[in-house]
Design a protein around this motif. Structure first.
Motif, PDB file in Angstrom:
ATOM      1  N   ILE A  85       0.855  -1.192   0.000  1.00 41.90           N
ATOM      2  CA  ILE A  85       0.000   0.000   0.000  1.00 41.90           C
ATOM      3  C   ILE A  85       0.888   1.239   0.000  1.00 41.90           C
ATOM      4  CG2 ILE A  85      -1.623   1.365   1.386  1.00 41.90           C
ATOM      5  CD1 ILE A  85      -2.717  -1.363   2.425  1.00 41.90           C
ATOM      6  N   LEU A  86       0.558   2.202  -0.847  1.00 41.97           N
ATOM      7  CA  LEU A  86       1.280   3.473  -0.908  1.00 41.97           C
ATOM      8  C   LEU A  86       0.273   4.611  -0.822  1.00 41.97           C
ATOM      9  CD1 LEU A  86       3.619   5.460  -1.557  1.00 41.97           C
ATOM     10  CD2 LEU A  86       3.276   4.889  -3.993  1.00 41.97           C
ATOM     11  N   VAL A  87       0.468   5.483   0.159  1.00 47.12           N
ATOM     12  CA  VAL A  87      -0.348   6.695   0.263  1.00 47.12           C
ATOM     13  C   VAL A  87       0.576   7.883   0.044  1.00 47.12           C
ATOM     14  CG1 VAL A  87      -1.878   8.092   1.693  1.00 47.12           C
ATOM     15  CG2 VAL A  87      -1.956   5.594   1.862  1.00 47.12           C
ATOM     16  N   ASN A  88       0.467   8.492  -1.125  1.00 50.28           N
ATOM     17  CA  ASN A  88       1.295   9.648  -1.465  1.00 50.28           C
ATOM     18  C   ASN A  88       0.670  10.925  -0.910  1.00 50.28           C
ATOM     19  OD1 ASN A  88       3.646   8.902  -2.993  1.00 50.28           O
ATOM     20  ND2 ASN A  88       2.279   8.225  -4.631  1.00 50.28           N
ATOM     21  N   ASN A  89       1.497  11.725  -0.267  1.00 50.49           N
ATOM     22  CA  ASN A  89       1.010  12.938   0.370  1.00 50.49           C
ATOM     23  C   ASN A  89       2.183  13.886   0.550  1.00 50.49           C
ATOM     24  OD1 ASN A  89      -0.752  14.687   1.766  1.00 50.49           O
ATOM     25  ND2 ASN A  89      -0.278  13.752   3.738  1.00 50.49           N
ATOM     26  N   ALA A  90       1.961  15.157   0.307  1.00 52.63           N
ATOM     27  CA  ALA A  90       2.993  16.177   0.552  1.00 52.63           C
ATOM     28  C   ALA A  90       2.292  17.506   0.760  1.00 52.63           C
ATOM     29  CB  ALA A  90       3.970  16.270  -0.625  1.00 52.63           C
ATOM     30  N   GLY A  91       2.882  18.337   1.580  1.00 51.05           N
ATOM     31  CA  GLY A  91       2.294  19.649   1.848  1.00 51.05           C
ATOM     32  C   GLY A  91       2.165  20.466   0.580  1.00 51.05           C
ATOM     33  N   GLY A  92       1.078  21.226   0.495  1.00 52.89           N
ATOM     34  CA  GLY A  92       0.830  22.036  -0.692  1.00 52.89           C
ATOM     35  C   GLY A  92       1.693  23.286  -0.727  1.00 52.89           C
ATOM     36  N   PRO A  93       1.947  23.813  -1.922  1.00 50.83           N
ATOM     37  CA  PRO A  93       2.711  25.049  -2.054  1.00 50.83           C
ATOM     38  C   PRO A  93       1.925  26.242  -1.523  1.00 50.83           C
ATOM     39  CG  PRO A  93       1.841  24.350  -4.180  1.00 50.83           C
ATOM     40  CD  PRO A  93       1.527  23.254  -3.214  1.00 50.83           C
ATOM     41  N   ASP A 105       9.317  28.702  -8.818  1.00 53.42           N
ATOM     42  CA  ASP A 105       8.163  28.391  -7.972  1.00 53.42           C
ATOM     43  C   ASP A 105       7.362  27.227  -8.563  1.00 53.42           C
ATOM     44  OD1 ASP A 105       8.665  30.486  -6.128  1.00 53.42           O
ATOM     45  OD2 ASP A 105       7.699  31.923  -7.485  1.00 53.42           O
ATOM     46  N   PHE A 106       7.164  27.258  -9.867  1.00 54.65           N
ATOM     47  CA  PHE A 106       6.405  26.182 -10.505  1.00 54.65           C
ATOM     48  C   PHE A 106       7.168  24.859 -10.459  1.00 54.65           C
ATOM     49  CE2 PHE A 106       4.015  29.713 -12.393  1.00 54.65           C
ATOM     50  CZ  PHE A 106       2.721  29.226 -12.273  1.00 54.65           C
ATOM     51  N   ILE A 107       8.471  24.914 -10.718  1.00 57.96           N
ATOM     52  CA  ILE A 107       9.278  23.685 -10.679  1.00 57.96           C
ATOM     53  C   ILE A 107       9.240  23.069  -9.287  1.00 57.96           C
ATOM     54  CG2 ILE A 107      11.624  22.771 -10.852  1.00 57.96           C
ATOM     55  CD1 ILE A 107      10.279  23.337 -13.533  1.00 57.96           C
ATOM     56  N   LYS A 108       9.352  23.897  -8.256  1.00 56.51           N
ATOM     57  CA  LYS A 108       9.310  23.387  -6.880  1.00 56.51           C
ATOM     58  C   LYS A 108       7.970  22.739  -6.578  1.00 56.51           C
ATOM     59  CE  LYS A 108      10.129  24.810  -2.086  1.00 56.51           C
ATOM     60  NZ  LYS A 108      10.465  25.955  -1.190  1.00 56.51           N
ATOM     61  N   ALA A 109       6.881  23.359  -6.999  1.00 56.44           N
ATOM     62  CA  ALA A 109       5.544  22.806  -6.759  1.00 56.44           C
ATOM     63  C   ALA A 109       5.348  21.498  -7.507  1.00 56.44           C
ATOM     64  CB  ALA A 109       4.478  23.819  -7.171  1.00 56.44           C
ATOM     65  N   ILE A 110       5.760  21.459  -8.757  1.00 58.52           N
ATOM     66  CA  ILE A 110       5.606  20.246  -9.569  1.00 58.52           C
ATOM     67  C   ILE A 110       6.469  19.122  -9.011  1.00 58.52           C
ATOM     68  CG2 ILE A 110       6.082  19.269 -11.851  1.00 58.52           C
ATOM     69  CD1 ILE A 110       5.238  22.052 -12.987  1.00 58.52           C
ATOM     70  N   ASP A 111       7.670  19.452  -8.574  1.00 57.49           N
ATOM     71  CA  ASP A 111       8.562  18.441  -8.010  1.00 57.49           C
ATOM     72  C   ASP A 111       7.955  17.823  -6.754  1.00 57.49           C
ATOM     73  OD1 ASP A 111      10.912  17.025  -8.288  1.00 57.49           O
ATOM     74  OD2 ASP A 111      12.082  18.383  -7.042  1.00 57.49           O
ATOM     75  N   ALA A 112       7.381  18.662  -5.885  1.00 59.43           N
ATOM     76  CA  ALA A 112       6.846  18.178  -4.612  1.00 59.43           C
ATOM     77  C   ALA A 112       5.510  17.474  -4.762  1.00 59.43           C
ATOM     78  CB  ALA A 112       6.704  19.351  -3.637  1.00 59.43           C
ATOM     79  N   ASN A 113       4.622  18.023  -5.578  1.00 58.32           N
ATOM     80  CA  ASN A 113       3.235  17.541  -5.608  1.00 58.32           C
ATOM     81  C   ASN A 113       2.858  16.728  -6.839  1.00 58.32           C
ATOM     82  OD1 ASN A 113       2.719  20.600  -4.054  1.00 58.32           O
ATOM     83  ND2 ASN A 113       2.215  18.692  -3.048  1.00 58.32           N
ATOM     84  N   MET A 114       3.826  16.516  -7.726  1.00 60.22           N
ATOM     85  CA  MET A 114       3.589  15.661  -8.882  1.00 60.22           C
ATOM     86  C   MET A 114       4.700  14.636  -9.039  1.00 60.22           C
ATOM     87  SD  MET A 114       3.253  16.788 -12.896  1.00 60.22           S
ATOM     88  CE  MET A 114       3.578  15.618 -14.195  1.00 60.22           C
ATOM     89  N   LEU A 115       5.923  15.101  -9.217  1.00 60.10           N
ATOM     90  CA  LEU A 115       7.020  14.191  -9.543  1.00 60.10           C
ATOM     91  C   LEU A 115       7.410  13.283  -8.383  1.00 60.10           C
ATOM     92  CD1 LEU A 115       9.282  16.529 -11.721  1.00 60.10           C
ATOM     93  CD2 LEU A 115       7.563  14.860 -12.456  1.00 60.10           C
ATOM     94  N   THR A 116       7.246  13.749  -7.144  1.00 60.59           N
ATOM     95  CA  THR A 116       7.543  12.891  -5.993  1.00 60.59           C
ATOM     96  C   THR A 116       6.620  11.687  -5.958  1.00 60.59           C
ATOM     97  OG1 THR A 116       8.515  14.632  -4.635  1.00 60.59           O
ATOM     98  CG2 THR A 116       7.515  12.785  -3.463  1.00 60.59           C
ATOM     99  N   ALA A 117       5.339  11.920  -6.146  1.00 60.55           N
ATOM    100  CA  ALA A 117       4.372  10.812  -6.160  1.00 60.55           C
ATOM    101  C   ALA A 117       4.667   9.847  -7.295  1.00 60.55           C
ATOM    102  CB  ALA A 117       2.954  11.362  -6.281  1.00 60.55           C
TER     103      ALA A 117
END
Length: 260
Positions: A85-93, A105-117
């Motif tokens: 089981i994997l629950v992907n979660n990260a704080g929002g920008p 700013d966009f790269i940081k948001a995409i890295d944290a909330n898209m690419l990490t998952a």
């Protein structure tokens, strides 16, 4: 209800508090052994100890920034490279105005909330496919359905993840792996409190008044709770969710009035 996942092993990201902890609590109650992750070691270790003592499951805490390669490596090492089981979660920008954000700013948001998952799915889902069973829940946002102006960075990143999951989830379903997204509306978490404080400061009102006003925009006239959210997440990770594939499950108290 017996969720049929006792003895499974799961990873819950950003699980020391808030919605992530709600998911970890509900999975532990169902008998799932956990690796939980967050950046703050003290709060995370305390959460791990409390969940383990309450539910009698094994809970391993890995304090690391999951949005970094080093953080993901540490979590995967604790898992032994595999999970059911994997629950992907990260704080929002942070919120803001569209003219305020630059490329970084966009790269940081995409890295944290898209690419990490995506990176965690690429690391763990192949093993799930080999074993013929797996569950992935990506915690995104109600803004995927109804974009929120001041959360443009979040809108962008989470919509990208949603598009990825739409294709990927259907490709892995034949091997018994179920991938879905869980879209929270306003829940009583630190994130909501931060937004309430921002509104209060901008409008010159109390935080209590700011929260009350936002609650009145929700048909339930209340914020959701981490317990509500965790129970929904646990069901999506259960044996009973095998026919739910590539869906965006909205948990917002009825705010989004979407007929289809």
């Amino acid at each position: 209800m017996d969720l049929g996942i006792k003895g499974k092993r799961g990873l819950v990201c950003a699980a020391s508090k808030g919605l992530g902890r709600g998911c970890a609590e509900a999975l532990a109650e169902a008998g799932v052994d956990l690796v939980i992750n967050a950046r703050g070691a003290e709060a995370l270790e305390r959460t791990a100890a409390e969940i383990a003592a309450k539910h009698g499951v094994k809970v391993t805490a890995v304090a690391a920034d999951i949005t970094t390669e080093a953080g993901r490596a540490a979590v995967l090492e604790a898992l032994g490279g595999q999970a059911d089981i994997l629950v992907n979660n990260a704080g929002g920008p942070p919120p803001g105005k569209w003219t305020d954000w630059n490329r970084d700013d966009f790269i940081k948001a995409i890295d944290a909330n898209m690419l990490t998952a995506i990176a965690l799915m690429q690391a763990l889902v192949p093993g799930m496919m080999e074993r013929g069973w797996g569950r992935v829940v990506n915690i995104t946002s109600q803004s995927v359905r109804t974009p929120i102006g001041i959360l443009g960075l979040s809108n962008t990143a989470r919509a990208g993840l949603t598009g990825f999951v739409a294709g990927m989830s259907r490709q892995v379903a034949p091997q018994g792996v179920v991938v879905n997204n869980l879209l929270p509306g306003i829940h009583a978490t630190d994130r909501a409190s931060s937004l309430d404080s921002g509104i209060a400061k901008a409008e010159g009102i109390s935080v209590e008044e700011a929260r009350h006003r936002r609650e009145q925009t929700i048909p339930t006239h209340s914020y959701g709770t981490a317990e509500d959210f965790g129970a929904t997440c646990a069901f999506m990770c259960s044996q009973h969710a095998r026919f739910m594939v590539g869906q965006n499950i909205l948990l917002d108290g009825g705010v989004s009035n979407i007929s289809i």
